[in-house]
Motif scaffolding. Structure first.
Motif, PDB file in Angstrom:
ATOM      1  N   LYS A 177      -5.943 -17.494 -13.320  1.00 20.12           N
ATOM      2  CA  LYS A 177      -5.539 -17.523 -14.737  1.00 20.12           C
ATOM      3  C   LYS A 177      -6.499 -16.715 -15.597  1.00 20.12           C
ATOM      4  CE  LYS A 177      -3.149 -22.006 -14.561  1.00 20.12           C
ATOM      5  NZ  LYS A 177      -3.166 -23.419 -15.011  1.00 20.12           N
ATOM      6  N   ASP A 178      -7.780 -16.832 -15.298  1.00 17.68           N
ATOM      7  CA  ASP A 178      -8.788 -16.069 -16.021  1.00 17.68           C
ATOM      8  C   ASP A 178      -8.570 -14.569 -15.800  1.00 17.68           C
ATOM      9  OD1 ASP A 178     -11.052 -15.376 -17.450  1.00 17.68           O
ATOM     10  OD2 ASP A 178     -12.430 -15.760 -15.793  1.00 17.68           O
ATOM     11  N   PHE A 179      -8.329 -14.200 -14.541  1.00 25.44           N
ATOM     12  CA  PHE A 179      -8.068 -12.801 -14.198  1.00 25.44           C
ATOM     13  C   PHE A 179      -6.847 -12.272 -14.948  1.00 25.44           C
ATOM     14  CE2 PHE A 179      -5.589  -9.765 -11.754  1.00 25.44           C
ATOM     15  CZ  PHE A 179      -6.520  -8.793 -11.410  1.00 25.44           C
ATOM     16  N   GLN A 180      -5.761 -13.052 -14.909  1.00 24.42           N
ATOM     17  CA  GLN A 180      -4.496 -12.577 -15.468  1.00 24.42           C
ATOM     18  C   GLN A 180      -4.522 -12.458 -16.980  1.00 24.42           C
ATOM     19  OE1 GLN A 180      -2.132 -12.195 -12.542  1.00 24.42           O
ATOM     20  NE2 GLN A 180      -2.055 -10.526 -13.993  1.00 24.42           N
ATOM     21  N   ALA A 181      -5.388 -13.223 -17.612  1.00 27.76           N
ATOM     22  CA  ALA A 181      -5.516 -13.134 -19.068  1.00 27.76           C
ATOM     23  C   ALA A 181      -6.132 -11.810 -19.497  1.00 27.76           C
ATOM     24  CB  ALA A 181      -6.361 -14.291 -19.584  1.00 27.76           C
ATOM     25  N   LYS A 182      -6.832 -11.151 -18.576  1.00 27.32           N
ATOM     26  CA  LYS A 182      -7.546  -9.919 -18.904  1.00 27.32           C
ATOM     27  C   LYS A 182      -6.952  -8.669 -18.246  1.00 27.32           C
ATOM     28  CE  LYS A 182     -11.734 -12.710 -19.255  1.00 27.32           C
ATOM     29  NZ  LYS A 182     -13.005 -13.063 -18.595  1.00 27.32           N
ATOM     30  N   VAL A 183      -6.161  -8.866 -17.200  1.00 30.32           N
ATOM     31  CA  VAL A 183      -5.565  -7.732 -16.484  1.00 30.32           C
ATOM     32  C   VAL A 183      -4.051  -7.865 -16.523  1.00 30.32           C
ATOM     33  CG1 VAL A 183      -5.384  -6.518 -14.279  1.00 30.32           C
ATOM     34  CG2 VAL A 183      -7.569  -7.505 -14.966  1.00 30.32           C
ATOM     35  N   LYS A 184      -3.365  -6.867 -17.031  1.00 26.11           N
ATOM     36  CA  LYS A 184      -1.919  -6.964 -17.210  1.00 26.11           C
ATOM     37  C   LYS A 184      -1.119  -6.121 -16.212  1.00 26.11           C
ATOM     38  CE  LYS A 184      -2.723  -9.586 -20.714  1.00 26.11           C
ATOM     39  NZ  LYS A 184      -2.565 -11.056 -20.557  1.00 26.11           N
ATOM     40  N   ASP A 185      -1.749  -5.111 -15.611  1.00 24.83           N
ATOM     41  CA  ASP A 185      -0.989  -4.206 -14.753  1.00 24.83           C
ATOM     42  C   ASP A 185      -1.128  -4.525 -13.264  1.00 24.83           C
ATOM     43  OD1 ASP A 185      -3.636  -3.521 -14.756  1.00 24.83           O
ATOM     44  OD2 ASP A 185      -3.323  -1.357 -14.992  1.00 24.83           O
ATOM     45  N   SER A 186      -1.805  -5.613 -12.929  1.00 29.14           N
ATOM     46  CA  SER A 186      -1.899  -6.096 -11.551  1.00 29.14           C
ATOM     47  C   SER A 186      -1.809  -7.614 -11.567  1.00 29.14           C
ATOM     48  CB  SER A 186      -3.224  -5.673 -10.898  1.00 29.14           C
ATOM     49  OG  SER A 186      -3.345  -4.271 -10.817  1.00 29.14           O
ATOM     50  N   LYS A 187      -1.340  -8.178 -10.469  1.00 26.73           N
ATOM     51  CA  LYS A 187      -1.257  -9.632 -10.352  1.00 26.73           C
ATOM     52  C   LYS A 187      -2.424 -10.154  -9.512  1.00 26.73           C
ATOM     53  CE  LYS A 187       2.469 -10.052 -12.792  1.00 26.73           C
ATOM     54  NZ  LYS A 187       2.421 -10.731 -14.114  1.00 26.73           N
ATOM     55  N   PHE A 188      -2.678 -11.447  -9.626  1.00 24.03           N
ATOM     56  CA  PHE A 188      -3.831 -12.023  -8.943  1.00 24.03           C
ATOM     57  C   PHE A 188      -3.584 -12.188  -7.442  1.00 24.03           C
ATOM     58  CE2 PHE A 188      -6.593 -15.733  -7.822  1.00 24.03           C
ATOM     59  CZ  PHE A 188      -7.802 -15.075  -7.976  1.00 24.03           C
ATOM     60  N   VAL A 189      -2.359 -12.613  -7.066  1.00 20.42           N
ATOM     61  CA  VAL A 189      -2.044 -12.802  -5.639  1.00 20.42           C
ATOM     62  C   VAL A 189      -0.807 -12.009  -5.271  1.00 20.42           C
ATOM     63  CG1 VAL A 189      -3.089 -15.092  -5.542  1.00 20.42           C
ATOM     64  CG2 VAL A 189      -0.650 -14.879  -6.058  1.00 20.42           C
ATOM     65  N   ASP A 190      -0.609 -11.811  -3.966  1.00 18.04           N
ATOM     66  CA  ASP A 190       0.545 -11.048  -3.483  1.00 18.04           C
ATOM     67  C   ASP A 190       1.832 -11.839  -3.613  1.00 18.04           C
ATOM     68  OD1 ASP A 190      -0.596 -12.758  -1.508  1.00 18.04           O
ATOM     69  OD2 ASP A 190       0.494 -11.713   0.064  1.00 18.04           O
ATOM     70  N   GLY A 191       1.809 -13.119  -3.200  1.00 17.25           N
ATOM     71  CA  GLY A 191       3.009 -13.935  -3.259  1.00 17.25           C
ATOM     72  C   GLY A 191       2.675 -15.411  -3.219  1.00 17.25           C
ATOM     73  N   ALA A 192       3.446 -16.223  -3.935  1.00 19.72           N
ATOM     74  CA  ALA A 192       3.172 -17.658  -4.008  1.00 19.72           C
ATOM     75  C   ALA A 192       3.338 -18.351  -2.666  1.00 19.72           C
ATOM     76  CB  ALA A 192       4.088 -18.307  -5.050  1.00 19.72           C
ATOM     77  N   GLY A 198       2.690 -16.682 -13.727  1.00 16.73           N
ATOM     78  CA  GLY A 198       2.736 -15.227 -13.704  1.00 16.73           C
ATOM     79  C   GLY A 198       1.592 -14.583 -12.952  1.00 16.73           C
ATOM     80  N   LEU A 199       1.023 -15.295 -11.970  1.00 14.61           N
ATOM     81  CA  LEU A 199      -0.113 -14.771 -11.205  1.00 14.61           C
ATOM     82  C   LEU A 199       0.313 -14.048  -9.944  1.00 14.61           C
ATOM     83  CD1 LEU A 199      -2.541 -17.839 -11.384  1.00 14.61           C
ATOM     84  CD2 LEU A 199      -2.077 -16.096 -13.108  1.00 14.61           C
ATOM     85  N   SER A 200       1.592 -14.102  -9.609  1.00 13.23           N
ATOM     86  CA  SER A 200       2.083 -13.565  -8.343  1.00 13.23           C
ATOM     87  C   SER A 200       2.785 -12.221  -8.517  1.00 13.23           C
ATOM     88  CB  SER A 200       3.060 -14.563  -7.701  1.00 13.23           C
ATOM     89  OG  SER A 200       3.733 -13.974  -6.606  1.00 13.23           O
ATOM     90  N   ALA A 201       2.548 -11.321  -7.562  1.00 13.52           N
ATOM     91  CA  ALA A 201       3.247 -10.033  -7.528  1.00 13.52           C
ATOM     92  C   ALA A 201       4.638 -10.175  -6.930  1.00 13.52           C
ATOM     93  CB  ALA A 201       2.439  -9.012  -6.737  1.00 13.52           C
ATOM     94  N   TRP A 207       5.171  -4.784  -0.033  1.00 18.33           N
ATOM     95  CA  TRP A 207       3.917  -5.498   0.228  1.00 18.33           C
ATOM     96  C   TRP A 207       2.894  -4.536   0.805  1.00 18.33           C
ATOM     97  CZ3 TRP A 207       1.523  -7.555   4.908  1.00 18.33           C
ATOM     98  CH2 TRP A 207       0.597  -8.598   4.684  1.00 18.33           C
ATOM     99  N   ASP A 208       3.331  -3.735   1.781  1.00 14.04           N
ATOM    100  CA  ASP A 208       2.438  -2.748   2.391  1.00 14.04           C
ATOM    101  C   ASP A 208       1.876  -1.792   1.345  1.00 14.04           C
ATOM    102  OD1 ASP A 208       2.955  -3.865   4.846  1.00 14.04           O
ATOM    103  OD2 ASP A 208       4.317  -2.283   5.528  1.00 14.04           O
ATOM    104  N   GLN A 209       2.735  -1.323   0.463  1.00 15.11           N
ATOM    105  CA  GLN A 209       2.317  -0.361  -0.564  1.00 15.11           C
ATOM    106  C   GLN A 209       1.338  -0.995  -1.560  1.00 15.11           C
ATOM    107  OE1 GLN A 209       6.083   0.846  -2.178  1.00 15.11           O
ATOM    108  NE2 GLN A 209       6.750   1.787  -0.245  1.00 15.11           N
ATOM    109  N   GLY A 210       1.475  -2.303  -1.736  1.00 13.08           N
ATOM    110  CA  GLY A 210       0.630  -3.001  -2.697  1.00 13.08           C
ATOM    111  C   GLY A 210      -0.851  -2.953  -2.380  1.00 13.08           C
ATOM    112  N   PHE A 261      -1.904  -6.237  -6.389  1.00 15.65           N
ATOM    113  CA  PHE A 261      -2.460  -7.584  -6.414  1.00 15.65           C
ATOM    114  C   PHE A 261      -3.948  -7.512  -6.100  1.00 15.65           C
ATOM    115  CE2 PHE A 261      -0.232  -6.717  -2.454  1.00 15.65           C
ATOM    116  CZ  PHE A 261      -1.207  -6.903  -1.496  1.00 15.65           C
ATOM    117  N   ALA A 262      -4.676  -8.500  -6.622  1.00 17.34           N
ATOM    118  CA  ALA A 262      -6.140  -8.472  -6.531  1.00 17.34           C
ATOM    119  C   ALA A 262      -6.695  -9.275  -5.372  1.00 17.34           C
ATOM    120  CB  ALA A 262      -6.740  -8.994  -7.832  1.00 17.34           C
TER     121      ALA A 262
END
Length: 442
Positions: A202-217, A261-264, A273-276, A282-283
């Motif tokens: 959540k902290d990450f996502q509040a500051k970064v808008k063009d990438s998600k924190f995880v690949d998938g839930a 909204g943390l998931s790609a 997924w491979d391209q990600g 995702f981070a």
């Protein structure tokens, strides 16, 4: 890195979780629709004994040069391997041949998702490898040894490898979010609690808008479930996926990743997924040791120097396999010796060096090839140290014969719909429960 085609794409993903099985891209020495050779008992003109080995995918033993080494040290032995590309073709055939007592290789590989059924229903058809000379229970991780042991104490399968998990993360994206990038500091952010991982996200996502924190839930859910001793079955072998609070807790946490909204919203082993990995979509991602090579391959030069690996919030396992020796084999004594040698610490260390298959023999962790291992692509991360700690901390997990079916439905029928389509988590849970019930005929 060791990569194997073992199951359908969705099943492979979930193998991760259910202690789930590891494998991806196959490259087989010999493809066949059968799980093994024609039996054994063959001798060539010079009187050498042929031992047949049946595996699935690019299992790694041959590719790492272990067969060649054994034959050099034992000139009276010839090893012949047959590989079926995918485990979903290999395993049913193996069960058929065990039932008939024919068509078996002298040594048969078993994937972790199938080991509970093998120990519960096929133990009488397999040798007790715990009694073979050179096999030492104390060399293995306790939980890995337990997975290959039947309730009566007969050890019918010896572990080749395990898939202890860390968290792979993008240093450039963490820096962008104002988070620490040093792997020790990153590990401390979520140490001991998957909920802390969510809060960091959540902290990450509040500051970064063009990438998600995880690949998938769904992969978050799998990792959480994989770090618990109790999952889909209890110690008495009863199915408890509906009532075990751990399963619902993992579900609810993963759903929060999706809803926040943390998931790609990516599904593992798909082109997007491979391209990600290269694109920085995702981070972070829960990653077992064998996935490091996969990330390097998919991330390529574009992501070189950007990925690193930290410890997971709690130790968890994705993948791993076993070797078993059928009683019906014509060369079972020699086969048992070979199986013992292949799973000895020194050979497992070589398999790790050559194929990135992390040893299930804890005695290998003190060998330089494992203890001092670093990965250049991941900032020279001490992967031997990181994954050994994870492997030793993984709980002795209760496995059941239908773990893969349960995990697959929880992910694909359930969480994937929450993640990609915005389905209400309670509605998706009910659908997943019904789907699992139908699959298990309950």
């Amino acid at each position: 890195m060791r990569m194997r085609h073992r199951t359908s794409r969705q099943a492979v993903v979930l193998a991760a979780v259910a202690a789930l099985g590891a494998g991806l891209l196959a490259g087989c020495a010999e493809d066949s629709d059968e799980p093994g050779g024609s039996g054994g008992g063959k001798k060539d003109a010079k009187g050498k004994t042929t031992i047949t080995v049946g595996v699935f995918g690019a299992f790694g033993l041959k590719e790492a040069g272990l067969y060649k080494q054994y034959m050099k040290e034992n000139p009276n032995i010839v090893i012949e391997q047959t590989s079926v590309e995918r485990n979903e073709n290999y395993y049913p055939a193996l069960l058929t041949h065990l039932a008939s007592g024919s068509g078996l290789a002298d040594i048969q590989a078993v994937e972790v998702n199938n080991i509970a059924e093998i120990t519960a229903t096929q133990a009488d058809k397999l040798m007790d490898l715990g009694k073979v000379e050179g096999v030492d229970k104390n060399n293995f991780l306790d939980w890995k040894w337990a997975q290959g042991t039947a309730k009566d104490g007969k050890t019918v399968a010896l572990g080749t490898d395990v898939g202890p998990q860390g968290i792979c993360y993008r240093k450039d994206l963490f820096k962008k979010a104002g988070l620490p990038t040093d792997r020790d500091e990153v590990s401390k952010l979520w140490a001991g609690d998957w909920n802390k991982y969510l809060e960091v996200g959540k902290d990450f996502q509040a500051k970064v808008k063009d990438s998600k924190f995880v690949d998938g839930a769904q992969n978050v859910m799998a990792a959480v479930h994989g770090s618990s001793e109790n999952r889909f079955y209890d110690k008495d072998g009863e199915v408890v996926y509906k009532t075990n609070p751990v399963i619902k807790e993992g579900w609810d946490l993963a759903a929060e990743f999706a809803e926040a909204g943390l998931s790609a919203k990516l599904q593992s082993f798909t082109p997007s997924w491979d391209q990600g990995f290269a694109n920085g979509d995702f981070a972070t991602i829960s990653c077992p040791a064998w996935m490091l090579g996969y990330i390097k391959d998919k991330g390529g030069k574009t992501a070189e120097g950007k990925w690193d690996v930290a410890s997971a919030p709690k130790p968890s396992n994705w993948g791993g396999s076993f070797l078993a020796v059928p009683e019906a084999g014509k060369n079972k004594e020699e086969a048992a010796k070979l199986a013992a040698w292949l799973t000895a610490p020194e050979q497992q260390a070589k398999l790790f060096t050559e194929r990135a298959s992390f040893p299930s023999a804890k005695a290998a962790y003190e060998l330089p090839a494992v203890k001092d291992a670093k990965h250049k692509y991941f900032g020279n991360a001490p992967i031997g140290e990181i994954f050994a700690k994870a492997a030793e901390g993984t709980p002795v997990q209760i496995l059941g014969p239908k773990d893969l079916i349960i995990a697959q439905n929880l992910a694909d029928v359930g969480m994937l719909q929450v993640d990609q389509k915005g389905t209400d988590p309670d509605e998706a849970w009910d659908k997943a429960m019904k789907s699992i019930d139908n699959a298990l005929d309950q």
